[in-house]
Motif scaffolding. Structure first.
Motif, mmCIF file in Angstrom:
data_model
loop_
_atom_site.group_PDB
_atom_site.id
_atom_site.type_symbol
_atom_site.label_atom_id
_atom_site.label_comp_id
_atom_site.label_asym_id
_atom_site.label_seq_id
_atom_site.Cartn_x
_atom_site.Cartn_y
_atom_site.Cartn_z
ATOM 1 N N ASN A 241 0.823 -1.215 0.000
ATOM 2 C CA ASN A 241 0.000 0.000 0.000
ATOM 3 C C ASN A 241 0.856 1.264 0.000
ATOM 4 O O ASN A 241 0.539 2.249 -0.659
ATOM 5 C CB ASN A 241 -0.925 0.012 1.219
ATOM 6 C CG ASN A 241 -2.382 -0.060 0.818
ATOM 7 O OD1 ASN A 241 -2.746 -0.860 -0.031
ATOM 8 N ND2 ASN A 241 -3.222 0.760 1.427
ATOM 9 N N VAL A 242 1.944 1.229 0.738
ATOM 10 C CA VAL A 242 2.839 2.388 0.791
ATOM 11 C C VAL A 242 3.603 2.521 -0.527
ATOM 12 O O VAL A 242 3.731 3.612 -1.087
ATOM 13 C CB VAL A 242 3.826 2.267 1.974
ATOM 14 C CG1 VAL A 242 4.828 3.421 1.957
ATOM 15 C CG2 VAL A 242 3.075 2.241 3.299
ATOM 16 N N GLY A 243 4.076 1.414 -1.058
ATOM 17 C CA GLY A 243 4.884 1.431 -2.281
ATOM 18 C C GLY A 243 4.130 1.881 -3.509
ATOM 19 O O GLY A 243 4.726 2.427 -4.447
ATOM 20 N N THR A 244 2.797 1.707 -3.513
ATOM 21 C CA THR A 244 2.026 2.061 -4.704
ATOM 22 C C THR A 244 1.985 3.569 -4.934
ATOM 23 O O THR A 244 1.635 4.029 -6.027
ATOM 24 C CB THR A 244 0.573 1.519 -4.586
ATOM 25 O OG1 THR A 244 -0.058 1.597 -5.863
ATOM 26 C CG2 THR A 244 -0.245 2.327 -3.587
ATOM 27 N N THR A 245 2.340 4.363 -3.920
ATOM 28 C CA THR A 245 2.349 5.817 -4.094
ATOM 29 C C THR A 245 3.442 6.272 -5.050
ATOM 30 O O THR A 245 3.368 7.385 -5.595
ATOM 31 C CB THR A 245 2.548 6.528 -2.741
ATOM 32 O OG1 THR A 245 3.792 6.119 -2.174
ATOM 33 C CG2 THR A 245 1.422 6.202 -1.777
#
Length: 613
Positions: A241-245
């Motif tokens: 979820n964090v990496g998708t930014t």
């Protein structure tokens, strides 16, 4: 340097993995096929974005719950929150939605991305999903060879779905084969260290694959094959979820300040949601366990529990942050302000040259959005030209808007300040016009006949704006000479020329109240008819003045030329209105506030030029 080293490092690691393990090749091929499927799926849905995503945007984001729904539904269809985030950034950069609406779409997209995990966990691992891939691939290829663009789009979607299924199948097969040779679960880590380490793994995997969806599917198949522990899989989901930014941030690099704010909002949401999940991981596991029992999920079915966990922590993020949306918007505006240099470049002489505000590379991928961005930028160009033309006849745009009796404006002698129209053109028109031409040429490839016509019409309208500025430059010089002439008749005739332009500017401003295209067309036709009747070169006024010896023939020659400039200015402005505003939507037509010219810069320019004495 890091960018240059990243690709060789990944290639070396992959080659080493292929060499030591045939099963690793199967898993890697599964991931590659899955990502290829997402590319086909994206290309397929792009064929329909002009008729679906972009057109429903105008009535599907006017309320927060609608923005959330739009994000959820579009992400569920496209199976990519990153893609929806980039689309939202392009919408915002083009001025089609507000920042709050964009944030609502981002919130919804994060929840919508959980649907893929549910589908795979519930069905993809329980059936031979590879067999379902074959019909999709075959039918998709048949549609792809058709000349109809809509069928080609369907073909891309079918091939994308088929490749997604095939990728999941290969990942599942690869991890099951791993169990016989290598037990990855022996690398499981517990406690805070394990939580942080596998969160980092999730971030890195998502950054490398540019897809949180792919990371989730990979970890679900690994969890189903008992190659990773349930606790560690939760951490990977948080990291994904964090990496998708990263994708949204990359997409915002070429966007304007609004697009950058939305990418920052995406980062804030995902970081906040990830932090909440990490801090309250035990409590969230307890909640997921009880919810699983309530909805009938078996206590040993960790894949469905992972999908439920992914949904729960994204839902908690929305519930926690939504009440603070207004504060978040203010915070983003403070972090990333509309600094004075935004949309402005500096010339070699050190002067500020205004550039496009709404055109960005992201929107080029979506023709309807790109055209609307071009419309907004054309309005921006028109607004600047509106004020320059006003100054060219010695009045201010704001006075034209506020004054009811326009003849009163002719008596504002203190406003008769000679300006350098050429300098105003260089600063406020030329750079924006150049950007519009460049952007228009970039989006013309692959457009429909109707869309190409719209782009051509916008470029033609912008050219007419530039022609009006060039005409006002010539008119302004003679106005400066004759508007304070001792000859009352000459002064009166030149005041009438000024009044003709002022009336047209007032009428154009009042067109903002018209929302119907047919009504706009009728009104502009009447205005153009009036312009033709007012030309003193053809209505006999000038001949009478010469015959009665009220005006010198030499002055009359200048007057007839200047009347021609007025005729051209008025026609060009009205034609540009027709070309731009009939394609504009809602409140895009001439805003109430003062035009776009920077007042500090403008006053500095005015002070350099002394008025006629």
């Amino acid at each position: 340097m890091l960018k240059k080293l990243l690709l060789p490092t990944i290639l070396i690691l992959l080659a080493y993995g292929f060499w030591i393990s045939p099963d690793f090749k199967v898993v890697s091929a599964g991931v590659a096929v899955f990502l290829l499927g997402m590319i086909f799926l994206e290309q397929g849905f792009k064929a329909f974005t002009g008729s679906i995503l972009e057109k429903i945007l105008h009535f599907s984001t006017n309320k927060m719950w609608k923005s959330l729904t739009f994000g959820i539904v579009s992400t569920s269809l496209l199976q990519s929150s990153s893609l929806v985030s980039v689309i939202a950034i392009s919408f915002l950069s083009a001025g089609l939605i507000g920042l709050s609406q964009g944030i609502g779409i981002i919130f919804g997209a994060n929840l919508g991305t959980t649907t893929g995990a549910w589908l795979v966990a519930a069905f993809g691992l329980k059936v031979n999903i590879g067999s379902y891939a074959m019909p999709f691939l075959v039918f998709g290829l048949v549609f792809l060879f058709d000349k109809n663009k809509a069928l080609q789009g369907i073909g891309n979607v079918f091939i994308g779905i088929g490749l997604l299924f095939l990728g999941i199948h290969y990942m599942k097969e690869g991890f099951e084969a791993f169990r016989a040779s290598v037990d990855l679960s022996q690398y499981a880590m517990t406690g805070i260290l394990g939580l942080l380490f596998y969160t980092l793994i999730g971030i890195i995997a998502t950054v490398v694959m540019q897809s949180s969806h792919a990371t989730l599917i990979l970890i679900i198949t690994a969890l189903a094959s008992h190659q990773v522990s349930y606790e560690n899989s939760l951490a990977v989901a948080i990291g994904a979820n964090v990496g998708t930014t990263i994708t949204a941030i990359l997409g915002a690099l070429s966007a304007n300040i609004q697009g950058k704010r939305l990418a920052a909002a995406h980062l804030v949401f995902n970081l906040s949601t990830g932090a909440i999940a990490l801090l309250f991981i035990d409590q969230m596991v307890w909640v997921v366990s009880h919810l699983s029992s309530a909805v009938g999920i078996d206590s040993n079915n960790y894949t469905l529990q992972l999908a439920l966990f992914h949904t729960v922590f994204n839902m908690i993020g929305i519930v926690v942050l939504l009440p603070f949306l207004g504060h978040l918007v203010k915070m983003l505006v403070n972090w990333l302000p509309d600094f004075k240099g935004n949309g402005v470049s500096i010339s070699t002489e050190g002067k500020a040259i205004h550039r496009a505000k709404f055109l960005n590379e992201v929107s080029l991928n979506y023709p309807e959005t790109a055209i609307q961005a071009m419309v907004k930028e054309s309005v921006h160009l028109f607004q600047n030209a509106y004020q320059i033309v006003s100054l060219g006849v010695f009045v201010r745009a704001l006075d034209i808007k506020k004054t009811k009796e326009l003849k009163d404006l002719l008596n504002l002698k203190t406003e008769l300040v000679t300006v350098s129209i050429d300098e105003l053109y260089q600063r406020y028109i030329k750079g924006i016009y150049a950007d519009i031409l460049r952007y228009g040429s970039q989006i013309e490839a692959g457009l429909s006949v109707e869309q190409s016509t719209q782009v051509f019409s916008l470029k033609l309208a912008c050219r007419k704006i530039v022609d009006a500025i060039k005409d006002i430059k010539h008119l302004h010089k003679n106005l400066a000479n004759y508007v304070r002439s001792d000859d009352e008749v000459v002064r009166e005739q030149y005041d009438l020329l000024r009044l003709r332009v002022i009336i047209i500017l007032k009428q154009i401003y009042e067109l903002r109240l018209l929302s119907d295209a047919d009504e706009l067309s009728t009104k502009t036709d009447l205005i153009k008819l009036a312009i033709a009747k007012q030309d003193i070169g053809s209505n006999g006024t000038l001949e009478q003045l010469i015959r009665k010896h009220r005006i010198d023939p030499l002055v009359a020659s200048s007057l007839i030329n200047d009347s021609g400039y007025v005729h051209s200015i008025c026609n060009n402005l009205v034609d540009s209105v027709i070309g731009i505003f009939r394609r504009a939507t809602g409140d895009i037509i001439l805003a109430e506030q003062e035009m776009e010219l920077d007042q500090d810069e403008l006053m500095a320019i005015l002070k350099k030029h002394k008025g006629p004495r």
